[in-house]
Design an enzyme around this catalytic site. Sequence first.
Site: not given
Length: 651
Positions: A198, A304, A335
């Site tokens: 991320s 995602d 994610h």
Amino acid sequence: MSTRMRFTVWRPLATAALTLLVAASLTPAAAHSAPRESRPVYSYDHAVREAVWVDTGLDGDRDGRPDRVAVDIVRPREPAAQGRKVPVIMDASPYYSCCGRGNESQLKTYDANGRVVQMPLFYDNYFVPRGYAFVGVDLAGTNRSDGCVDVGGRSDVQSAKAVVDWLNGRARAYTTRTGTTTAKAGWTNGRTGMIGKSWDGTIANGVAATGVRGLKTIVPISAISSWYDYYFAQGAPLYDSGPDWLSDYVDSPDARSKCAAVQRKLVDEAPRTGDLTSLWAERDYVRNASKVKASVFLVHGMQDLNVRTKHLGQWWDALAKNGVERKIWLSQTGHVDPFDFRRAAWVDTLHRWFDHELLGYDNGVDREPMADVERHPDQWVTSSVWPPRGTQKTTLRPATGAQAGVGTLGLRKGKGTAAFTDDPGLGETDWAARIDSPTPAKAGFVTGPLTRDLRVSGSSQVTVTATPTTATAHLTAVLVDLGPDTVRDYGGSGEGITTLTDRTCWGASTAGDSACFKVTAADTADVTATVVSRGWADLGTYANPGKGVPLTPGKRYTITLDLAATDHVVPKGHRLALIVAGTDKDLIDPPADTPTLTLDLSRTSARVPLVGGAAAFARATSTAPATAQVTPDAGPLDVVGTPPHHTYRIP
């Protein structure tokens, strides 16, 4: 339906001297031949744990002093004592104190002397005994660092780049946050690999795009490649707030008191209109892909909906164009870190990747297939290159069908029109469930049942010519696999995984830092349709993707929507659908008006990367009525996704 939430190839390296140097760190018997794998021969319990503060050369908090970023280090004691130097694995993150890392939200913890006790994740536990140093960097404005969080901008990137420079003798560091005693990195050879999920992986992308010397490889997981594309899709807002919210989420108390000017800039220069500004240009790493010298091992969930797969597609294509050595894993998850969806294979592959890239071991990882793709939950296939050879962009065209309101999708140019009215209460799964019925909120076009499997591999584009009834209008285009399947439930709370209570251990532990983590399993759902790829746009950006303008009701406009990258096989017996609609519930925000849009089907089409191209599509749809004429349409490609319904966490 998914609910949005913010973050909640290869290169032969070693010289003969380096190979012999590393071999000497193993047992005497192993030193007689070139090593192929680093082994846990060093004590983790007695590892050196220290902190330094690296001078970034910036003064983001405007206190008259250069910002220093905190760097926590865990490294094996024995090599330094013997005069040998080790490579570095680095994770630069804003989350070490506010939110935690990994599936168990681990934070850094410290002893009374300020030395790190627990370093989140398994990297230090596993790799330090194998002869690596692990470095955890607090981005500027977070945890124990000075400065301000600027959400992917110069300060964020410089926080980590300065550390790479220090590891290579080009920057200054100190033993305390405010002191004058300098610290040297004489224990490392400077060879650095960055990793992170991320925001952390995003910083790895950003640092690589500076071309900094000493950064040998990056492993970005679910990472952003352009911050504009995190907040907007061609002018259509993906979130109801901007980067100021994210900065405030991770700021340290000290940064909150000093960084009002940075917060103001994140508001003023990131307008909710979706206009491209200099702030977004600074945070676009794709434009600097030509500077990347590090190899890239990229991992992303094809479903995602937090960091959407447009990020991987455009970054991958830019790296390929510039000859960057690379590898990729594509999962069916949202994610999610690969440690939590394919743990044993991930640790083994990452171990061999770092051994090859940072230690120079000839272990064959560079000769393995470039891509691993999850085709069904826990079922993986490989491609020697990605996208596969023989993939061609193929133009598919919608047309009116025999049933009113239900169109066809084929190779022959369509005629007529189709209309829909924006309904912000509906989204892609609602449209797919009603694909065979004329409904007012969408225009749908389908093939007949396929007679062969058809593989989509890469990024698609959908060109739409539409006449709106209002001055504002948002558009969504999705590709859908119509047919029953069992997929990872990316819309569930775990985004495709379930966390269990048992633990498995990956490396050595201490009393304060366990190497044992909760086991996970695939969380699956039975579906009747799978969204393969999606894209959105504000029709007002038709002439300039960087600036939207009011529309003239009744006037015809043409715009091309970029659909996210994927790799998906539509099986024999299923149908492929293209849906064009307005607001995609929970995925983009609605326009100011409620438009009805009329599509000119003769000027509407989808360019889809198909393995085998138009010929493969013609064979797979040979019994469908609208595919008699084949128009070859070759070209490059990219990637897209697969399952339905999902929920999102912050990192």
